[in-house]
Design a protein around this motif. Sequence first.
Motif, PDB file in Angstrom:
ATOM      1  N   ARG A 212       0.828  -1.210   0.000  1.00 21.53           N
ATOM      2  CA  ARG A 212       0.000   0.000   0.000  1.00 21.53           C
ATOM      3  C   ARG A 212       0.865   1.264   0.000  1.00 21.53           C
ATOM      4  NH1 ARG A 212      -5.216  -0.170   1.028  1.00 21.53           N
ATOM      5  NH2 ARG A 212      -5.179   1.773   2.216  1.00 21.53           N
ATOM      6  N   LEU A 213       1.989   1.214   0.674  1.00 16.78           N
ATOM      7  CA  LEU A 213       2.905   2.357   0.673  1.00 16.78           C
ATOM      8  C   LEU A 213       3.539   2.546  -0.706  1.00 16.78           C
ATOM      9  CD1 LEU A 213       4.603   1.761   4.132  1.00 16.78           C
ATOM     10  CD2 LEU A 213       3.318   3.821   3.495  1.00 16.78           C
ATOM     11  N   ILE A 214       3.907   1.437  -1.358  1.00 18.23           N
ATOM     12  CA  ILE A 214       4.481   1.528  -2.701  1.00 18.23           C
ATOM     13  C   ILE A 214       3.445   2.060  -3.692  1.00 18.23           C
ATOM     14  CG2 ILE A 214       5.434   0.199  -4.636  1.00 18.23           C
ATOM     15  CD1 ILE A 214       6.642  -1.715  -2.536  1.00 18.23           C
ATOM     16  N   ALA A 215       2.210   1.558  -3.558  1.00 19.27           N
ATOM     17  CA  ALA A 215       1.146   1.959  -4.489  1.00 19.27           C
ATOM     18  C   ALA A 215       0.638   3.369  -4.243  1.00 19.27           C
ATOM     19  CB  ALA A 215      -0.013   0.973  -4.389  1.00 19.27           C
ATOM     20  N   GLY A 216       0.879   3.907  -3.039  1.00 17.24           N
ATOM     21  CA  GLY A 216       0.383   5.248  -2.723  1.00 17.24           C
ATOM     22  C   GLY A 216      -0.994   5.256  -2.120  1.00 17.24           C
ATOM     23  N   PHE A 217      -1.466   4.081  -1.655  1.00 16.98           N
ATOM     24  CA  PHE A 217      -2.792   4.014  -1.035  1.00 16.98           C
ATOM     25  C   PHE A 217      -2.764   4.471   0.423  1.00 16.98           C
ATOM     26  CE2 PHE A 217      -3.538   0.232  -4.078  1.00 16.98           C
ATOM     27  CZ  PHE A 217      -3.870   1.109  -5.097  1.00 16.98           C
ATOM     28  N   THR A 218      -1.578   4.555   0.997  1.00 16.51           N
ATOM     29  CA  THR A 218      -1.420   5.048   2.367  1.00 16.51           C
ATOM     30  C   THR A 218      -0.083   5.774   2.456  1.00 16.51           C
ATOM     31  OG1 THR A 218      -1.568   4.432   4.711  1.00 16.51           O
ATOM     32  CG2 THR A 218      -0.282   2.990   3.301  1.00 16.51           C
ATOM     33  N   GLU A 219       0.088   6.599   3.487  1.00 16.35           N
ATOM     34  CA  GLU A 219       1.301   7.394   3.634  1.00 16.35           C
ATOM     35  C   GLU A 219       2.143   6.891   4.798  1.00 16.35           C
ATOM     36  OE1 GLU A 219       0.255  11.470   4.074  1.00 16.35           O
ATOM     37  OE2 GLU A 219      -0.740  11.626   2.127  1.00 16.35           O
ATOM     38  N   ALA A 220       3.454   7.016   4.643  1.00 15.11           N
ATOM     39  CA  ALA A 220       4.367   6.628   5.720  1.00 15.11           C
ATOM     40  C   ALA A 220       4.292   7.646   6.852  1.00 15.11           C
ATOM     41  CB  ALA A 220       5.790   6.536   5.189  1.00 15.11           C
ATOM     42  N   SER A 221       4.389   7.148   8.083  1.00 18.06           N
ATOM     43  CA  SER A 221       4.434   8.056   9.236  1.00 18.06           C
ATOM     44  C   SER A 221       5.775   8.758   9.316  1.00 18.06           C
ATOM     45  CB  SER A 221       4.170   7.267  10.527  1.00 18.06           C
ATOM     46  OG  SER A 221       2.932   6.591  10.464  1.00 18.06           O
ATOM     47  N   SER A 222       6.827   8.052   8.923  1.00 15.65           N
ATOM     48  CA  SER A 222       8.162   8.640   8.854  1.00 15.65           C
ATOM     49  C   SER A 222       9.009   7.805   7.905  1.00 15.65           C
ATOM     50  CB  SER A 222       8.817   8.684  10.242  1.00 15.65           C
ATOM     51  OG  SER A 222       8.987   7.375  10.764  1.00 15.65           O
ATOM     52  N   GLY A 223      10.144   8.364   7.495  1.00 14.71           N
ATOM     53  CA  GLY A 223      11.009   7.675   6.552  1.00 14.71           C
ATOM     54  C   GLY A 223      10.742   8.090   5.123  1.00 14.71           C
ATOM     55  N   ASP A 224      11.527   7.561   4.205  1.00 18.19           N
ATOM     56  CA  ASP A 224      11.444   7.952   2.797  1.00 18.19           C
ATOM     57  C   ASP A 224      11.290   6.742   1.887  1.00 18.19           C
ATOM     58  OD1 ASP A 224      11.911  10.840   3.124  1.00 18.19           O
ATOM     59  OD2 ASP A 224      13.903  10.219   3.794  1.00 18.19           O
ATOM     60  N   ILE A 225      10.503   6.925   0.824  1.00 21.12           N
ATOM     61  CA  ILE A 225      10.298   5.893  -0.189  1.00 21.12           C
ATOM     62  C   ILE A 225      10.749   6.469  -1.525  1.00 21.12           C
ATOM     63  CG2 ILE A 225       8.638   4.381  -1.327  1.00 21.12           C
ATOM     64  CD1 ILE A 225       6.861   4.692   1.184  1.00 21.12           C
ATOM     65  N   PHE A 226      11.617   5.725  -2.216  1.00 16.95           N
ATOM     66  CA  PHE A 226      12.151   6.189  -3.496  1.00 16.95           C
ATOM     67  C   PHE A 226      11.743   5.243  -4.610  1.00 16.95           C
ATOM     68  CE2 PHE A 226      14.896   7.865  -0.222  1.00 16.95           C
ATOM     69  CZ  PHE A 226      15.170   9.162  -0.641  1.00 16.95           C
ATOM     70  N   PHE A 227      11.461   5.819  -5.778  1.00 20.80           N
ATOM     71  CA  PHE A 227      11.140   5.046  -6.979  1.00 20.80           C
ATOM     72  C   PHE A 227      12.007   5.616  -8.095  1.00 20.80           C
ATOM     73  CE2 PHE A 227       8.957   3.477 -10.649  1.00 20.80           C
ATOM     74  CZ  PHE A 227       8.267   2.351 -10.241  1.00 20.80           C
ATOM     75  N   ASN A 228      12.871   4.767  -8.659  1.00 24.01           N
ATOM     76  CA  ASN A 228      13.841   5.243  -9.655  1.00 24.01           C
ATOM     77  C   ASN A 228      14.612   6.457  -9.147  1.00 24.01           C
ATOM     78  OD1 ASN A 228      13.443   3.285 -11.636  1.00 24.01           O
ATOM     79  ND2 ASN A 228      11.752   4.409 -12.579  1.00 24.01           N
ATOM     80  N   CYS A 229      15.051   6.370  -7.893  1.00 23.56           N
ATOM     81  CA  CYS A 229      15.900   7.383  -7.231  1.00 23.56           C
ATOM     82  C   CYS A 229      15.158   8.674  -6.882  1.00 23.56           C
ATOM     83  CB  CYS A 229      17.119   7.722  -8.088  1.00 23.56           C
ATOM     84  SG  CYS A 229      18.210   6.303  -8.380  1.00 23.56           S
ATOM     85  N   GLU A 230      13.853   8.738  -7.138  1.00 18.56           N
ATOM     86  CA  GLU A 230      13.081   9.932  -6.789  1.00 18.56           C
ATOM     87  C   GLU A 230      12.184   9.643  -5.592  1.00 18.56           C
ATOM     88  OE1 GLU A 230      10.936  11.632 -10.006  1.00 18.56           O
ATOM     89  OE2 GLU A 230      12.682  11.741 -11.351  1.00 18.56           O
ATOM     90  N   ARG A 231      12.165  10.559  -4.638  1.00 16.75           N
ATOM     91  CA  ARG A 231      11.316  10.401  -3.447  1.00 16.75           C
ATOM     92  C   ARG A 231       9.852  10.531  -3.865  1.00 16.75           C
ATOM     93  NH1 ARG A 231       8.930  13.462   0.611  1.00 16.75           N
ATOM     94  NH2 ARG A 231       9.141  12.656   2.740  1.00 16.75           N
ATOM     95  N   ILE A 232       9.034   9.550  -3.464  1.00 21.04           N
ATOM     96  CA  ILE A 232       7.634   9.524  -3.933  1.00 21.04           C
ATOM     97  C   ILE A 232       6.631   9.592  -2.775  1.00 21.04           C
ATOM     98  CG2 ILE A 232       8.168   8.266  -6.048  1.00 21.04           C
ATOM     99  CD1 ILE A 232       7.064   5.724  -4.609  1.00 21.04           C
ATOM    100  N   ASN A 233       7.090   9.946  -1.579  1.00 20.66           N
ATOM    101  CA  ASN A 233       6.183   9.992  -0.432  1.00 20.66           C
ATOM    102  C   ASN A 233       4.917  10.796  -0.718  1.00 20.66           C
ATOM    103  OD1 ASN A 233       8.772   9.157   0.605  1.00 20.66           O
ATOM    104  ND2 ASN A 233       7.956   9.476   2.664  1.00 20.66           N
ATOM    105  N   ASP A 234       5.049  11.887  -1.456  1.00 23.59           N
ATOM    106  CA  ASP A 234       3.923  12.785  -1.705  1.00 23.59           C
ATOM    107  C   ASP A 234       3.333  12.625  -3.103  1.00 23.59           C
ATOM    108  OD1 ASP A 234       4.374  13.960   0.852  1.00 23.59           O
ATOM    109  OD2 ASP A 234       5.990  15.163  -0.019  1.00 23.59           O
TER     110      ASP A 234
END
Length: 366
Positions: free
Chosen positions: A51-73
């Motif tokens: 769900r975090l990878i798909a963007g269905f929910t947001e991380a409380s803390s930390g960073d998620i990267f896709f192809n070296c770009e931060r995708i949290n938002d």
Amino acid sequence: MNSSSIIEFKNVTKQYDNDPAVLDNVSFEIERGKFYTLLGPSGCGKTTILRLIAGFTEASSGDIFFNCERINDLPANKRQVNTVFQDYALFPHLNVFENVAFGLRIKKWKKSDIDEKVKEALHFVNLDGYETREIKEMSGGQRQRVAIARAIVNEPEVILLDEPLSALDLKLRTEMQYELRELQRNLGITFIFVTHDQEEALAMSDEIFVLNKGKIEQSGSPTDIYDEPINRFVADFIGESNIVKGTMVKDYVVQFTGKQFECVDQGLNENEPVEIVIRPEDLEITTLENGKLQVEVDSQLFRGVHYELSCYDDDGNEWLVHSTKKASVGEKIGLYFDPEAIHVMRLGETEEEFDRRLEAYKEGDE
């Protein structure tokens, strides 16, 4: 993040209100073009990662990267991923063609391009000629293939699969495991598959992440995790295991059940308390005199390709044995095993420490 990685989690935590964290400071990398499995019991956090990878929910803390770009938002509809859900989430009022074409219509593709892409996707999942078939007329395996066709038609870089085989019967489930693995190889894109079925994970994966209580206990190839579990949880969860307490007497010598045995482990402290794992298939039935262990058979079941025996030694330790040889309940038998069959687990060892110890073994062998 290395050049072959497509997804990276850095110290990601997910927590709802004041409840215990669903994911607790998790970090990992997903390489491009591999089949990954997130494996663990219910509530361990594996679906939350999807769900975090798909963007269905947001991380409380930390960073998620896709192809070296931060995708949290980054909104879910802007991410280059597609999800195949447990219930497939197909539209019952649309036929096969329209289910697969749905995403392309939303993107306002031309009709000729939609026709071509849908036909190509259905061919890939062996559903040529099913375009006008109603969803209610499809079998479970066919519905799953429609869901996969709908996912791949959008040409995502990653496909997320949330226990898509759990509703299928055993025979069909086995067939679909093979089909999914072949599909991933042919497509050459990254699959991230969620399951709590150990055999499924071992059969399908390039890499497995074993999760427990919001943390990754161990990651690695199916062979690595099966042959070299890091702790009791992993050893118990991946396949069946005999686990007993022991002492590492010195390099290559371990003690358990009151006896000393040769092993292949090194690099631990002398007389250090450890846990010993021996897989049931690595125990060979022999005579009492030739056995390294002497046990009494408590029960025996025929499993088709082998007999499964539950035995006890004089100290009350249970030993599970998988053998093509038959024994009798109440019979006293010997169990033989090679030094390589003994796997020593260090108490409280982290995965980083464990990996360094295994590296030392390899360097010693060279």
